[in-house]
Design a protein around this motif. Structure first.
Motif, PDB file in Angstrom:
ATOM      1  N   ASP A 110       0.816  -0.791  -0.024  1.00 57.12           N
ATOM      2  CA  ASP A 110       0.258  -0.325   0.089  1.00 57.12           C
ATOM      3  C   ASP A 110       0.638   1.267  -0.114  1.00 57.12           C
ATOM      4  O   ASP A 110       2.282   1.252   0.207  1.00 57.12           O
ATOM      5  CB  ASP A 110      -0.812  -0.387   1.247  1.00 57.12           C
ATOM      6  CG  ASP A 110      -2.259   0.645   1.003  1.00 57.12           C
ATOM      7  OD1 ASP A 110      -2.020   1.459   0.319  1.00 57.12           O
ATOM      8  OD2 ASP A 110      -3.116   1.092   2.139  1.00 57.12           O
ATOM      9  N   ARG A 148      -5.795   0.533  -4.679  1.00 54.76           N
ATOM     10  CA  ARG A 148      -6.688   1.904  -4.142  1.00 54.76           C
ATOM     11  C   ARG A 148      -8.395   1.969  -5.373  1.00 54.76           C
ATOM     12  O   ARG A 148      -8.638   1.682  -4.740  1.00 54.76           O
ATOM     13  CB  ARG A 148      -6.137   2.568  -3.337  1.00 54.76           C
ATOM     14  CG  ARG A 148      -5.776   2.477  -2.589  1.00 54.76           C
ATOM     15  CD  ARG A 148      -6.438   1.972  -2.046  1.00 54.76           C
ATOM     16  NE  ARG A 148      -5.032   1.809  -0.097  1.00 54.76           N
ATOM     17  CZ  ARG A 148      -6.557   1.351   1.402  1.00 54.76           C
ATOM     18  NH1 ARG A 148      -7.597   1.134   0.803  1.00 54.76           N
ATOM     19  NH2 ARG A 148      -5.081   0.822   1.893  1.00 54.76           N
ATOM     20  N   THR A 149      -8.108   1.916  -6.619  1.00 56.20           N
ATOM     21  CA  THR A 149      -8.475   3.084  -7.464  1.00 56.20           C
ATOM     22  C   THR A 149      -8.733   2.141  -8.731  1.00 56.20           C
ATOM     23  O   THR A 149      -9.746   1.757  -9.280  1.00 56.20           O
ATOM     24  CB  THR A 149      -8.673   4.351  -8.015  1.00 56.20           C
ATOM     25  OG1 THR A 149      -6.741   4.253  -8.712  1.00 56.20           O
ATOM     26  CG2 THR A 149      -8.186   5.030  -6.901  1.00 56.20           C
ATOM     27  N   ALA A 192      -5.590  -6.249   0.065  1.00 57.56           N
ATOM     28  CA  ALA A 192      -6.107  -5.038  -1.621  1.00 57.56           C
ATOM     29  C   ALA A 192      -7.038  -5.831  -1.889  1.00 57.56           C
ATOM     30  O   ALA A 192      -7.332  -4.605  -3.252  1.00 57.56           O
ATOM     31  CB  ALA A 192      -5.020  -5.346  -2.656  1.00 57.56           C
TER      32      ALA A 192
END
Length: 262
Positions: A126, A200-201, A227
């Motif tokens: 991350d 994350r997107t 994730a």
């Protein structure tokens, strides 16, 4: 009567032909990937030649595949090399990373052409995390042969452990070639934090190599779960993409068909 029967026969044949072509057309559309571009990013102690089997599998299925040659000099340099490859793509792309390459695609995957990420026995940190953050989260296997950095700050894999620790399900001949062709990986990369995690997107897929002796399979599972990646487990070594290219290709193909394209 004969004329009527002949007309009915012709009509039936026409209907059958239309149905066959209709089903065939539907099947073709169903099997056609929405995303045809794939970029492959290798990890440490390796180079792009390891992707050959997967490259052949994907190209035979109609994909346009690009293999990145990482300089392995730093995370920033590897990300830059991957972004250059992404710049050349003519549309949405599936970005695939193996091992250290997972860190690279996590950062490089913010590129606008990346539609999804596929992690193959890979690190998936991350933002604010490094490769070491996760590598130190579970004890390494006894077969793991990553050596301490040399006087130039380069990390190599112990030749005596390379076959068992890196690619146990390949022949010794193939293992010897892989060892001879490994890149010079600068240790600072392992300690460099990701600044923005693309997963994350964007959707991500994770392949767990269940017999992996270089990255503990539990570490892989923990990263992928964090994730929210779609996880596939394949029985194989750290280089499962070489020993089982079709199984890994199946994950990439699924991503190319499932991901929404804007």
């Amino acid at each position: 009567m004969k004329t009527t029967s002949f007309k009915n026969l012709v009509k039936s044949l026409l209907v059958a032909t239309m149905l066959v072509f209709g089903v065939s057309s539907f099947a073709q559309k169903a099997s056609t990937p929405k995303i045809k571009n794939v970029v492959l990013v290798h990890g440490a102690f390796a180079d792009g030649s390891g992707w050959k089997g997967l490259y052949e599998s994907l190209t035979q299925k109609g994909y346009d595949v690009t293999v990145v040659q990482n300089p392995l000099s730093s995370l920033e340099d590897d990300v830059r090399a991957t972004q250059l490859a992404l710049d050349k793509q003519d549309g949405p792309t599936i970005l695939v990373g193996h091992s250290w390459g997972g860190v690279v695609i996590t950062e490089a995957g913010n590129h606008p052409k990346v539609a999804a990420l596929v992690y193959v026995a890979a690190l998936q940190p991350d933002a604010g995390e490094s490769a070491l953050t996760w590598l130190q989260s579970a004890p390494p296997a006894s077969e793991n042969g990553v050596l301490a950095p040399d006087d130039k700050g380069i990390v190599y894999y112990d030749k005596a452990k390379f076959h068992a620790g890196f690619c146990a399900d390949l022949s010794k001949k193939d293992a010897d070639f892989m060892y001879a062709s490994q890149g010079a990986f600068y240790a600072k990369g392992f300690g460099t934090n990701v600044t923005k995690a693309a997963w994350r997107t964007k959707p991500s897929y994770g392949v767990v190599a269940t017999e992996d002796k270089s990255i503990n399979p539990e570490i892989q599972r923990n990263m992928y779960k964090k994730a929210n990646a779609k996880i596939t487990e394949i029985k194989g070594s750290h280089v499962v993409f070489i020993s089982q290219p079709e199984a890994v290709a199946k994950v990439i193909v699924a991503a190319s068909k499932e991901v929404s394209v804007k």
